[in-house]
Design a protein around this motif. Structure first.
Motif, PDB file in Angstrom:
ATOM      1  N   THR A  90       0.835  -1.200   0.000  1.00  0.00           N
ATOM      2  CA  THR A  90       0.000   0.000   0.000  1.00  0.00           C
ATOM      3  C   THR A  90       0.871   1.252   0.000  1.00  0.00           C
ATOM      4  OG1 THR A  90      -1.752  -1.164   1.181  1.00  0.00           O
ATOM      5  CG2 THR A  90      -1.828   1.232   1.227  1.00  0.00           C
ATOM      6  N   LEU A  91       1.943   1.224   0.780  1.00  0.00           N
ATOM      7  CA  LEU A  91       2.867   2.352   0.832  1.00  0.00           C
ATOM      8  C   LEU A  91       3.540   2.572  -0.526  1.00  0.00           C
ATOM      9  CD1 LEU A  91       4.180   4.461   2.667  1.00  0.00           C
ATOM     10  CD2 LEU A  91       5.790   2.711   3.433  1.00  0.00           C
ATOM     11  N   ALA A  92       3.966   1.471  -1.155  1.00  0.00           N
ATOM     12  CA  ALA A  92       4.631   1.581  -2.464  1.00  0.00           C
ATOM     13  C   ALA A  92       3.679   2.106  -3.532  1.00  0.00           C
ATOM     14  CB  ALA A  92       5.195   0.220  -2.871  1.00  0.00           C
ATOM     15  N   TRP A  93       2.469   1.549  -3.607  1.00  0.00           N
ATOM     16  CA  TRP A  93       1.519   1.980  -4.633  1.00  0.00           C
ATOM     17  C   TRP A  93       1.011   3.393  -4.368  1.00  0.00           C
ATOM     18  CZ3 TRP A  93       2.136  -0.242  -8.872  1.00  0.00           C
ATOM     19  CH2 TRP A  93       2.290  -1.623  -9.000  1.00  0.00           C
ATOM     20  N   ALA A  94       0.932   3.803  -3.119  1.00  0.00           N
ATOM     21  CA  ALA A  94       0.520   5.172  -2.808  1.00  0.00           C
ATOM     22  C   ALA A  94       1.535   6.167  -3.363  1.00  0.00           C
ATOM     23  CB  ALA A  94       0.363   5.352  -1.307  1.00  0.00           C
ATOM     24  N   HIS A  95       2.822   5.832  -3.256  1.00  0.00           N
ATOM     25  CA  HIS A  95       3.854   6.692  -3.827  1.00  0.00           C
ATOM     26  C   HIS A  95       3.771   6.705  -5.356  1.00  0.00           C
ATOM     27  CE1 HIS A  95       6.198   8.098  -0.427  1.00  0.00           C
ATOM     28  NE2 HIS A  95       6.170   6.885   0.111  1.00  0.00           N
ATOM     29  N   LYS A  96       3.461   5.580  -5.942  1.00  0.00           N
ATOM     30  CA  LYS A  96       3.349   5.492  -7.401  1.00  0.00           C
ATOM     31  C   LYS A  96       2.160   6.305  -7.897  1.00  0.00           C
ATOM     32  CE  LYS A  96       4.007   3.921 -11.609  1.00  0.00           C
ATOM     33  NZ  LYS A  96       5.151   4.402 -12.413  1.00  0.00           N
ATOM     34  N   GLY A  97       1.009   6.173  -7.256  1.00  0.00           N
ATOM     35  CA  GLY A  97      -0.180   6.920  -7.634  1.00  0.00           C
ATOM     36  C   GLY A  97      -0.816   6.415  -8.919  1.00  0.00           C
ATOM     37  N   GLY A  98      -1.745   7.190  -9.444  1.00  0.00           N
ATOM     38  CA  GLY A  98      -2.381   6.876 -10.715  1.00  0.00           C
ATOM     39  C   GLY A  98      -3.324   5.687 -10.670  1.00  0.00           C
ATOM     40  N   ILE A  99      -3.547   5.113 -11.833  1.00  0.00           N
ATOM     41  CA  ILE A  99      -4.486   4.009 -11.983  1.00  0.00           C
ATOM     42  C   ILE A  99      -4.070   2.803 -11.154  1.00  0.00           C
ATOM     43  CG2 ILE A  99      -5.424   2.334 -13.629  1.00  0.00           C
ATOM     44  CD1 ILE A  99      -5.288   4.508 -15.748  1.00  0.00           C
ATOM     45  N   GLN A 100      -2.756   2.550 -11.088  1.00  0.00           N
ATOM     46  CA  GLN A 100      -2.292   1.382 -10.334  1.00  0.00           C
ATOM     47  C   GLN A 100      -2.600   1.522  -8.848  1.00  0.00           C
ATOM     48  OE1 GLN A 100       1.595   1.919 -12.223  1.00  0.00           O
ATOM     49  NE2 GLN A 100       1.641  -0.288 -12.571  1.00  0.00           N
ATOM     50  N   TRP A 101      -2.466   2.739  -8.322  1.00  0.00           N
ATOM     51  CA  TRP A 101      -2.843   2.972  -6.924  1.00  0.00           C
ATOM     52  C   TRP A 101      -4.334   2.762  -6.730  1.00  0.00           C
ATOM     53  CZ3 TRP A 101      -2.774   3.142  -1.980  1.00  0.00           C
ATOM     54  CH2 TRP A 101      -3.691   3.912  -1.270  1.00  0.00           C
ATOM     55  N   ASN A 102      -5.134   3.337  -7.617  1.00  0.00           N
ATOM     56  CA  ASN A 102      -6.583   3.204  -7.503  1.00  0.00           C
ATOM     57  C   ASN A 102      -7.009   1.743  -7.513  1.00  0.00           C
ATOM     58  OD1 ASN A 102      -6.958   5.966  -7.403  1.00  0.00           O
ATOM     59  ND2 ASN A 102      -7.307   6.164  -9.592  1.00  0.00           N
ATOM     60  N   ASP A 103      -6.390   0.975  -8.407  1.00  0.00           N
ATOM     61  CA  ASP A 103      -6.729  -0.445  -8.515  1.00  0.00           C
ATOM     62  C   ASP A 103      -6.370  -1.187  -7.236  1.00  0.00           C
ATOM     63  OD1 ASP A 103      -7.395  -2.942 -10.112  1.00  0.00           O
ATOM     64  OD2 ASP A 103      -5.290  -3.336  -9.627  1.00  0.00           O
ATOM     65  N   TRP A 104      -5.170  -0.902  -6.695  1.00  0.00           N
ATOM     66  CA  TRP A 104      -4.730  -1.560  -5.461  1.00  0.00           C
ATOM     67  C   TRP A 104      -5.636  -1.188  -4.295  1.00  0.00           C
ATOM     68  CZ3 TRP A 104      -2.044  -5.346  -3.429  1.00  0.00           C
ATOM     69  CH2 TRP A 104      -1.737  -5.309  -2.072  1.00  0.00           C
ATOM     70  N   TRP A 105      -5.888   0.102  -4.127  1.00  0.00           N
ATOM     71  CA  TRP A 105      -6.696   0.556  -2.998  1.00  0.00           C
ATOM     72  C   TRP A 105      -8.101  -0.038  -3.054  1.00  0.00           C
ATOM     73  CZ3 TRP A 105      -6.670   2.437   1.668  1.00  0.00           C
ATOM     74  CH2 TRP A 105      -7.834   2.993   2.200  1.00  0.00           C
ATOM     75  N   ASP A 106      -8.702  -0.043  -4.217  1.00  0.00           N
ATOM     76  CA  ASP A 106     -10.056  -0.557  -4.352  1.00  0.00           C
ATOM     77  C   ASP A 106     -10.140  -2.014  -3.909  1.00  0.00           C
ATOM     78  OD1 ASP A 106     -12.797  -0.145  -5.255  1.00  0.00           O
ATOM     79  OD2 ASP A 106     -12.317  -1.590  -6.828  1.00  0.00           O
ATOM     80  N   LYS A 107      -9.127  -2.784  -4.238  1.00  0.00           N
ATOM     81  CA  LYS A 107      -9.130  -4.206  -3.884  1.00  0.00           C
ATOM     82  C   LYS A 107      -8.795  -4.423  -2.413  1.00  0.00           C
ATOM     83  CE  LYS A 107      -8.071  -6.372  -8.352  1.00  0.00           C
ATOM     84  NZ  LYS A 107      -8.251  -5.189  -9.230  1.00  0.00           N
ATOM     85  N   VAL A 108      -7.710  -3.806  -1.950  1.00  0.00           N
ATOM     86  CA  VAL A 108      -7.219  -4.128  -0.606  1.00  0.00           C
ATOM     87  C   VAL A 108      -8.092  -3.526   0.488  1.00  0.00           C
ATOM     88  CG1 VAL A 108      -5.638  -2.165  -0.279  1.00  0.00           C
ATOM     89  CG2 VAL A 108      -5.110  -4.377   0.745  1.00  0.00           C
ATOM     90  N   ALA A 109      -8.632  -2.326   0.267  1.00  0.00           N
ATOM     91  CA  ALA A 109      -9.486  -1.716   1.292  1.00  0.00           C
ATOM     92  C   ALA A 109     -10.746  -2.540   1.496  1.00  0.00           C
ATOM     93  CB  ALA A 109      -9.836  -0.279   0.894  1.00  0.00           C
ATOM     94  N   GLY A 110     -11.335  -2.984   0.391  1.00  0.00           N
ATOM     95  CA  GLY A 110     -12.531  -3.816   0.501  1.00  0.00           C
ATOM     96  C   GLY A 110     -12.232  -5.154   1.143  1.00  0.00           C
ATOM     97  N   GLU A 111     -11.078  -5.707   0.819  1.00  0.00           N
ATOM     98  CA  GLU A 111     -10.690  -6.998   1.383  1.00  0.00           C
ATOM     99  C   GLU A 111     -10.524  -6.898   2.893  1.00  0.00           C
ATOM    100  OE1 GLU A 111      -7.913  -9.979  -0.693  1.00  0.00           O
ATOM    101  OE2 GLU A 111      -6.594  -8.845   0.652  1.00  0.00           O
TER     102      GLU A 111
END
Length: 335
Positions: free
Chosen positions: A274-295
Protein backbone atom coordinates in the motif's frame (compact mmCIF):
# COMPACT_ATOMS: atom_id res chain seq x y z
CA UNK A 1 -17.12 4.87 33.38
CA UNK A 2 -13.94 2.77 33.28
CA UNK A 3 -10.69 4.23 31.99
CA UNK A 4 -10.67 1.92 28.95
CA UNK A 5 -14.26 2.68 28.02
CA UNK A 6 -13.63 6.38 28.45
CA UNK A 7 -10.57 6.14 26.21
CA UNK A 8 -12.61 4.36 23.55
CA UNK A 9 -15.28 7.07 23.66
CA UNK A 10 -12.66 9.82 23.38
CA UNK A 11 -11.01 7.96 20.52
CA UNK A 12 -14.29 7.63 18.67
CA UNK A 13 -14.96 11.35 19.00
CA UNK A 14 -11.43 12.20 17.90
CA UNK A 15 -11.79 10.11 14.78
CA UNK A 16 -14.97 11.93 13.81
CA UNK A 17 -13.17 15.26 13.93
CA UNK A 18 -9.75 14.21 12.63
CA UNK A 19 -8.18 16.01 9.68
CA UNK A 20 -8.44 14.24 6.32
CA UNK A 21 -5.85 14.88 3.64
CA UNK A 22 -6.90 14.31 0.05
CA UNK A 23 -5.15 11.41 -1.69
CA UNK A 24 -2.83 12.11 -4.59
CA UNK A 25 -5.32 10.69 -7.07
CA UNK A 26 -9.11 10.44 -7.04
CA UNK A 27 -10.40 7.12 -5.76
CA UNK A 28 -13.54 5.36 -6.91
CA UNK A 29 -16.35 5.44 -4.32
CA UNK A 30 -16.07 2.08 -2.51
CA UNK A 31 -18.97 -0.25 -1.86
CA UNK A 32 -17.72 -0.77 1.69
CA UNK A 33 -17.29 1.55 4.64
CA UNK A 34 -13.55 1.84 5.22
CA UNK A 35 -14.00 4.72 7.66
CA UNK A 36 -16.17 2.56 9.90
CA UNK A 37 -13.71 -0.35 9.67
CA UNK A 38 -10.84 1.98 10.60
CA UNK A 39 -12.75 3.51 13.51
CA UNK A 40 -13.66 0.10 14.90
CA UNK A 41 -10.09 -1.14 14.50
CA UNK A 42 -8.62 1.77 16.43
CA UNK A 43 -11.20 1.49 19.18
CA UNK A 44 -10.37 -2.23 19.48
CA UNK A 45 -6.70 -1.36 19.92
CA UNK A 46 -7.45 1.32 22.53
CA UNK A 47 -9.53 -1.21 24.44
CA UNK A 48 -6.69 -3.75 24.61
CA UNK A 49 -3.87 -1.52 25.83
CA UNK A 50 -2.02 -3.01 28.81
CA UNK A 51 -1.54 -1.29 32.14
CA UNK A 52 2.11 -0.52 31.31
CA UNK A 53 1.06 1.31 28.13
CA UNK A 54 2.08 -1.43 25.70
CA UNK A 55 0.26 -3.62 23.23
CA UNK A 56 0.98 -7.18 22.17
CA UNK A 57 2.18 -10.36 23.84
CA UNK A 58 5.07 -10.98 21.41
CA UNK A 59 7.48 -8.21 20.47
CA UNK A 60 5.59 -5.48 22.37
CA UNK A 61 8.01 -2.73 21.29
CA UNK A 62 7.19 -3.38 17.63
CA UNK A 63 3.46 -3.86 18.22
CA UNK A 64 3.21 -0.80 20.46
CA UNK A 65 5.08 1.33 17.93
CA UNK A 66 2.87 0.26 15.02
CA UNK A 67 -0.25 0.82 17.11
CA UNK A 68 0.88 4.33 17.99
CA UNK A 69 1.55 5.00 14.31
CA UNK A 70 -2.00 3.87 13.55
CA UNK A 71 -3.38 6.39 16.05
CA UNK A 72 -1.11 9.20 14.87
CA UNK A 73 -2.14 8.50 11.26
CA UNK A 74 -5.60 9.65 12.34
CA UNK A 75 -4.55 12.63 14.45
CA UNK A 76 -5.44 10.80 17.67
CA UNK A 77 -3.26 12.24 20.45
CA UNK A 78 -5.05 10.97 23.55
CA UNK A 79 -4.00 9.38 26.83
CA UNK A 80 -3.60 5.94 25.26
CA UNK A 81 -1.01 7.27 22.84
CA UNK A 82 0.85 9.15 25.57
CA UNK A 83 1.01 5.99 27.69
CA UNK A 84 2.35 4.08 24.70
CA UNK A 85 5.00 6.73 24.09
CA UNK A 86 5.99 6.57 27.77
CA UNK A 87 6.34 2.79 27.47
CA UNK A 88 8.69 3.14 24.48
CA UNK A 89 10.75 5.78 26.24
CA UNK A 90 11.01 3.48 29.24
CA UNK A 91 12.33 0.71 26.99
CA UNK A 92 14.84 3.14 25.50
CA UNK A 93 16.15 3.99 28.98
CA UNK A 94 16.33 0.37 30.12
CA UNK A 95 19.78 -0.35 28.73
CA UNK A 96 21.05 3.24 28.72
CA UNK A 97 22.57 2.56 25.29
CA UNK A 98 19.84 3.96 23.04
CA UNK A 99 18.71 0.52 21.90
CA UNK A 100 14.91 0.42 22.20
CA UNK A 101 14.11 -3.12 23.26
CA UNK A 102 12.07 -5.13 25.74
CA UNK A 103 13.61 -6.04 29.06
CA UNK A 104 15.44 -9.37 29.34
CA UNK A 105 15.13 -10.69 25.80
CA UNK A 106 17.55 -12.40 23.46
CA UNK A 107 15.57 -12.61 20.21
CA UNK A 108 15.79 -10.12 17.34
CA UNK A 109 14.68 -6.68 18.36
CA UNK A 110 16.06 -4.48 15.58
CA UNK A 111 12.68 -4.57 13.85
CA UNK A 112 11.11 -3.11 16.98
CA UNK A 113 13.92 -0.57 17.35
CA UNK A 114 13.22 0.73 13.84
CA UNK A 115 9.46 0.94 14.35
CA UNK A 116 10.02 2.65 17.72
CA UNK A 117 12.26 5.29 16.14
CA UNK A 118 9.48 5.98 13.67
CA UNK A 119 6.77 6.20 16.34
CA UNK A 120 8.79 8.44 18.67
CA UNK A 121 9.79 10.67 15.75
CA UNK A 122 6.19 11.06 14.62
CA UNK A 123 5.30 12.03 18.18
CA UNK A 124 8.09 14.61 18.11
CA UNK A 125 6.67 15.99 14.86
CA UNK A 126 3.36 16.54 16.66
CA UNK A 127 4.71 18.84 19.33
CA UNK A 128 7.28 16.71 21.14
CA UNK A 129 10.39 18.50 19.87
CA UNK A 130 10.51 20.53 23.06
CA UNK A 131 10.74 17.37 25.17
CA UNK A 132 14.45 17.04 25.93
CA UNK A 133 14.14 13.43 27.15
CA UNK A 134 12.31 12.39 23.99
CA UNK A 135 14.81 14.03 21.66
CA UNK A 136 17.70 12.55 23.63
CA UNK A 137 16.17 9.07 23.32
CA UNK A 138 15.81 9.58 19.58
CA UNK A 139 19.37 10.83 19.15
CA UNK A 140 20.72 7.79 21.02
CA UNK A 141 18.48 5.45 19.02
CA UNK A 142 19.74 6.93 15.76
CA UNK A 143 23.31 6.40 16.96
CA UNK A 144 22.59 2.73 17.64
CA UNK A 145 21.26 2.25 14.10
CA UNK A 146 24.14 4.10 12.47
CA UNK A 147 26.70 1.99 14.30
CA UNK A 148 24.83 -1.24 13.52
CA UNK A 149 24.86 -0.74 9.74
CA UNK A 150 26.67 -3.64 8.09
CA UNK A 151 29.53 -3.47 5.62
CA UNK A 152 26.97 -4.11 2.85
CA UNK A 153 24.92 -1.10 3.92
CA UNK A 154 22.02 -3.00 5.44
CA UNK A 155 21.07 -4.06 8.95
CA UNK A 156 20.66 -7.39 10.71
CA UNK A 157 18.65 -8.85 13.56
CA UNK A 158 20.94 -7.49 16.27
CA UNK A 159 22.43 -4.03 16.94
CA UNK A 160 25.78 -5.26 15.68
CA UNK A 161 27.44 -4.39 12.37
CA UNK A 162 28.78 -7.94 12.06
CA UNK A 163 25.26 -9.45 12.03
CA UNK A 164 24.16 -10.85 8.62
CA UNK A 165 22.06 -8.29 6.78
CA UNK A 166 18.30 -8.70 6.35
CA UNK A 167 16.07 -6.62 4.05
CA UNK A 168 13.09 -6.65 6.43
CA UNK A 169 15.22 -5.17 9.20
CA UNK A 170 16.84 -2.73 6.78
CA UNK A 171 13.44 -1.36 5.77
CA UNK A 172 12.55 -0.57 9.39
CA UNK A 173 15.90 1.17 9.97
CA UNK A 174 15.67 3.30 6.84
CA UNK A 175 12.11 4.39 7.56
CA UNK A 176 12.88 5.01 11.23
CA UNK A 177 15.99 7.05 10.42
CA UNK A 178 14.21 9.03 7.69
CA UNK A 179 11.39 9.92 10.09
CA UNK A 180 13.88 10.89 12.80
CA UNK A 181 15.60 13.20 10.33
CA UNK A 182 12.23 14.77 9.47
CA UNK A 183 11.74 15.36 13.21
CA UNK A 184 14.98 17.31 13.42
CA UNK A 185 17.33 14.62 14.71
CA UNK A 186 20.78 14.61 13.14
CA UNK A 187 21.08 11.56 10.87
CA UNK A 188 24.11 10.68 8.76
CA UNK A 189 23.40 11.23 5.07
CA UNK A 190 26.17 8.74 4.30
CA UNK A 191 24.30 6.12 6.34
CA UNK A 192 21.07 6.74 4.43
CA UNK A 193 22.85 6.72 1.06
CA UNK A 194 24.48 3.39 1.90
CA UNK A 195 21.05 2.07 2.83
CA UNK A 196 19.67 3.08 -0.56
CA UNK A 197 22.58 1.39 -2.34
CA UNK A 198 21.97 -1.74 -0.30
CA UNK A 199 18.33 -1.86 -1.37
CA UNK A 200 19.29 -1.34 -5.00
CA UNK A 201 21.67 -4.30 -4.76
CA UNK A 202 18.85 -6.43 -3.34
CA UNK A 203 16.67 -5.70 -6.37
CA UNK A 204 16.70 -8.24 -9.19
CA UNK A 205 15.20 -7.99 -12.68
CA UNK A 206 12.95 -11.03 -12.42
CA UNK A 207 12.70 -12.17 -8.79
CA UNK A 208 11.75 -9.06 -6.89
CA UNK A 209 13.87 -7.93 -3.95
CA UNK A 210 16.07 -10.52 -2.26
CA UNK A 211 15.94 -11.32 1.44
CA UNK A 212 19.47 -10.00 1.79
CA UNK A 213 22.96 -9.94 0.36
CA UNK A 214 24.46 -12.27 2.97
CA UNK A 215 22.14 -15.11 2.00
CA UNK A 216 18.67 -15.94 0.75
CA UNK A 217 17.80 -16.06 -2.92
CA UNK A 218 14.61 -14.99 -4.76
CA UNK A 219 12.22 -12.48 -3.39
CA UNK A 220 8.56 -12.25 -2.45
CA UNK A 221 5.86 -9.67 -3.01
CA UNK A 222 6.19 -8.66 0.65
CA UNK A 223 9.98 -8.16 0.46
CA UNK A 224 9.69 -6.33 -2.83
CA UNK A 225 7.01 -4.03 -1.45
CA UNK A 226 9.18 -3.12 1.55
CA UNK A 227 12.23 -2.49 -0.60
CA UNK A 228 10.37 -0.45 -3.19
CA UNK A 229 8.52 1.65 -0.60
CA UNK A 230 11.82 2.49 1.13
CA UNK A 231 13.50 3.46 -2.14
CA UNK A 232 10.58 5.77 -2.87
CA UNK A 233 11.19 7.39 0.50
CA UNK A 234 14.89 8.15 -0.01
CA UNK A 235 15.82 7.70 -3.65
CA UNK A 236 14.69 9.39 -6.87
CA UNK A 237 11.21 8.18 -7.83
CA UNK A 238 12.36 7.04 -11.27
CA UNK A 239 14.93 4.49 -10.11
CA UNK A 240 14.82 1.41 -12.37
CA UNK A 241 14.88 -0.79 -9.26
CA UNK A 242 11.56 0.71 -8.18
CA UNK A 243 9.94 0.09 -11.54
CA UNK A 244 11.29 -3.47 -11.63
CA UNK A 245 9.85 -4.07 -8.18
CA UNK A 246 6.44 -2.64 -9.05
CA UNK A 247 6.32 -4.74 -12.19
CA UNK A 248 7.14 -7.85 -10.15
CA UNK A 249 4.44 -6.99 -7.62
CA UNK A 250 1.83 -6.15 -10.23
CA UNK A 251 2.06 -9.56 -11.86
CA UNK A 252 1.88 -11.52 -8.60
CA UNK A 253 0.11 -9.64 -5.79
CA UNK A 254 -3.39 -10.89 -6.74
CA UNK A 255 -2.32 -14.35 -7.93
CA UNK A 256 -4.12 -16.92 -5.69
CA UNK A 257 -1.10 -19.26 -5.64
CA UNK A 258 1.27 -16.47 -4.64
CA UNK A 259 -1.14 -15.17 -2.03
CA UNK A 260 -1.46 -18.62 -0.47
CA UNK A 261 2.32 -19.05 -0.41
CA UNK A 262 2.82 -15.66 1.27
CA UNK A 263 -0.25 -15.85 3.51
CA UNK A 264 1.89 -15.74 6.65
CA UNK A 265 3.09 -12.25 5.68
CA UNK A 266 -0.27 -10.91 4.56
CA UNK A 267 -0.54 -7.87 6.85
CA UNK A 268 3.14 -6.95 6.60
CA UNK A 269 3.13 -7.29 2.82
CA UNK A 270 -0.19 -5.49 2.41
CA UNK A 271 1.04 -2.51 4.42
CA UNK A 272 4.25 -2.07 2.45
CA UNK A 273 2.53 -2.70 -0.88
CA UNK A 274 0.00 0.00 0.00
CA UNK A 275 2.87 2.35 0.83
CA UNK A 276 4.63 1.58 -2.46
CA UNK A 277 1.52 1.98 -4.63
CA UNK A 278 0.52 5.17 -2.81
CA UNK A 279 3.85 6.69 -3.83
CA UNK A 280 3.35 5.49 -7.40
CA UNK A 281 -0.18 6.92 -7.63
CA UNK A 282 -2.38 6.88 -10.72
CA UNK A 283 -4.49 4.01 -11.98
CA UNK A 284 -2.29 1.38 -10.33
CA UNK A 285 -2.84 2.97 -6.92
CA UNK A 286 -6.58 3.20 -7.50
CA UNK A 287 -6.73 -0.45 -8.51
CA UNK A 288 -4.73 -1.56 -5.46
CA UNK A 289 -6.70 0.56 -3.00
CA UNK A 290 -10.06 -0.56 -4.35
CA UNK A 291 -9.13 -4.21 -3.88
CA UNK A 292 -7.22 -4.13 -0.61
CA UNK A 293 -9.49 -1.72 1.29
CA UNK A 294 -12.53 -3.82 0.50
CA UNK A 295 -10.69 -7.00 1.38
CA UNK A 296 -9.64 -5.70 4.79
CA UNK A 297 -13.08 -4.29 5.57
CA UNK A 298 -14.74 -7.59 4.70
CA UNK A 299 -12.38 -9.66 6.86
CA UNK A 300 -12.64 -7.55 10.01
CA UNK A 301 -13.92 -9.45 13.06
CA UNK A 302 -16.97 -8.44 15.06
CA UNK A 303 -14.74 -7.14 17.88
CA UNK A 304 -13.10 -4.67 15.48
CA UNK A 305 -9.78 -6.49 15.12
CA UNK A 306 -8.02 -8.66 12.56
CA UNK A 307 -6.12 -11.91 13.04
CA UNK A 308 -3.40 -13.71 11.14
CA UNK A 309 -0.18 -15.64 11.66
CA UNK A 310 1.21 -13.19 14.21
CA UNK A 311 -0.07 -11.34 17.28
CA UNK A 312 -3.62 -10.11 16.54
CA UNK A 313 -2.71 -6.62 17.73
CA UNK A 314 0.10 -6.54 15.17
CA UNK A 315 -2.35 -7.60 12.45
CA UNK A 316 -4.87 -4.97 13.58
CA UNK A 317 -2.25 -2.21 13.71
CA UNK A 318 -1.07 -3.00 10.17
CA UNK A 319 -4.68 -3.11 8.95
CA UNK A 320 -5.41 0.28 10.49
CA UNK A 321 -2.29 1.75 8.89
CA UNK A 322 -3.41 0.46 5.49
CA UNK A 323 -6.91 1.90 5.90
CA UNK A 324 -5.36 5.23 6.92
CA UNK A 325 -3.44 5.51 3.64
CA UNK A 326 -5.59 8.25 2.03
CA UNK A 327 -4.74 10.62 4.89
CA UNK A 328 -0.99 10.63 4.13
CA UNK A 329 -0.40 11.71 7.73
CA UNK A 330 2.95 10.02 8.41
CA UNK A 331 6.35 11.05 7.10
CA UNK A 332 6.78 7.75 5.24
CA UNK A 333 3.72 8.49 3.07
CA UNK A 334 5.10 11.81 1.87
CA UNK A 335 7.49 12.17 -1.08
Amino acid sequence: MSIRIAAAVVLGLALVSCRHEAPKDPMKPPAYNTEDALRRGLIALARDQKADGSWGDDYPVAVTSLTILGFLSNNVLDTSVMKGIAYLQGCAKEGATGFITEKGTSRSRMHGHGFAMQALSEWALRGGKGNAALMSSLALAVGVSEKAQTAEGGWGYLPDASTPDDLTVTVTQIQGLATAKAAGVRVSDVCLTRGVEYLKKCATTDSGFKYGLSGGAGGTVALTAGGGASLYLLGPNDLPEIEQGLSYMSGRQHDPAVREKEAGYYFYGTYYATLAWAHKGGIQWNDWWDKVAGELASHQHADGGWTGTYDPHLCTAFACLVLSAPRRDLAVWKP
